[in-house]
Scaffold this motif. Structure first.
Motif, short mmCIF file in Angstrom:
data_model
loop_
_atom_site.label_atom_id
_atom_site.label_comp_id
_atom_site.label_asym_id
_atom_site.label_seq_id
_atom_site.Cartn_x
_atom_site.Cartn_y
_atom_site.Cartn_z
N ALA A 139 43.31 35.24 48.19
CA ALA A 139 42.26 34.61 47.84
C ALA A 139 42.04 33.49 47.05
O ALA A 139 43.18 33.01 46.56
N PHE A 140 40.94 32.69 46.78
CA PHE A 140 41.20 31.49 45.97
C PHE A 140 41.45 31.53 44.70
O PHE A 140 42.24 30.98 44.15
N GLU A 141 40.83 32.53 44.03
CA GLU A 141 41.10 32.91 42.55
C GLU A 141 42.21 33.77 42.21
O GLU A 141 42.60 34.84 42.96
N LYS A 142 43.29 32.98 41.68
CA LYS A 142 44.43 33.90 41.55
C LYS A 142 45.13 33.39 40.52
O LYS A 142 44.83 32.47 39.87
N GLN A 143 46.22 34.38 39.88
CA GLN A 143 46.89 33.91 38.64
C GLN A 143 48.30 34.30 38.51
O GLN A 143 48.52 35.45 39.24
N VAL A 144 49.47 33.27 38.64
CA VAL A 144 50.72 33.60 38.73
C VAL A 144 51.23 33.39 37.30
O VAL A 144 50.89 32.35 36.69
N SER A 145 52.17 34.32 36.71
CA SER A 145 52.82 34.09 35.62
C SER A 145 54.34 34.55 35.65
O SER A 145 54.91 35.27 36.85
#
Length: 241
Positions: A139-145
């Motif tokens: 999906a367009f909205e994503k978070q990577v950490s």
């Protein structure tokens, strides 16, 4: 007629005088020019003005001059070099990966499809660890950490990765996004055999995916690296500071 002959009268128009501010400005310019011309050819010596050519400082007991630490270090290194016939050896500490770079593994693409996230590559510097992570574009909205620890997970830290670029679809594989991250590693934590462990975290569509190197986590171990400085290179110490 006794009247004198008439002669044409030629009148010169009087030139207006400059205003007071203009006169002051012109006078200032003339003084500066005259001063510069006078100084150009004038040389003065200190003794001609009644001043001393030299100044002598006498240190009393307890007033020894302060010597900077970097000067003392140089003197110490030079004395070691000249007092010994052997090369001077330094020990530097650096982080070594305990794993093969995932991008160099044959199963990298398969791991990415299975986990939806996979560490790509990590490099070290004097300030910490820098790396890239690939994630499937669910999906367009994503978070990577990246979650990491210096003490076997007794305490942990987490830094957010930032989007870098996208890899378009090819060979039937979905589009992939590449994220970059940086893990600061303070120099005082670099002790022999100390370990930095971390894992990649991917959050998208309310789901959470991890790449923890198959449950072993990715880790870097601190190692020692000896550096020798030849005795004849007296000034080469500066390259290691």
């Amino acid at each position: 007629s006794c009247d004198p002959a008439l002669r044409p009268i030629i009148r010169r128009r009087a030139r207006s005088l400059p205003t007071s501010p203009e006169r002051r400005k012109q006078a200032g310019v003339q003084r500066r020019v005259a001063a510069c011309e006078g100084r150009a050819n004038r040389v003065r010596f200190a003794d001609a003005l009644g001043l001393e050519l030299t100044e002598v400082k006498v240190f009393q007991t307890g007033e020894d001059p302060s010597i900077p630490l970097h000067v003392l270090s140089r003197l110490s290194i030079n004395s070691d070099l000249w007092g010994s016939c052997l090369d001077l050896e330094f020990t530097m500490q650096y982080l070594v990966p305990d794993f093969q770079q995932p991008a160099d593994c044959m199963d990298f693409s398969a791991r990415l499809r299975e986990q939806q996230v996979c560490l790509e590559r990590v490099t070290t510097s004097d300030f910490g660890l820098s790396g890239t992570i690939q994630v499937c574009n669910i999906a367009f909205e994503k978070q990577v950490s990246v979650r990491y620890t210096f003490n076997q997970w007794k305490s942990l830290h987490e830094v957010r990765a930032h989007w870098h670029n996208s890899i378009p679809e090819k060979n039937g594989q979905a589009q992939v996004d590449v994220f970059t991250f940086f893990l600061p590693v303070p120099s005082f934590l670099l002790q022999l055999c100390s370990v930095v462990q971390f894992a990649a975290r991917y959050q998208v569509n309310g789901q959470e995916y991890w790449d923890n190197n198959g449950g072993k986590n990715y880790s870097f171990t601190c190692r020692n690296y000896p550096l020798k400085m030849p005795r004849e290179c007296e000034e080469s110490w500066i390259h290691f500071i």
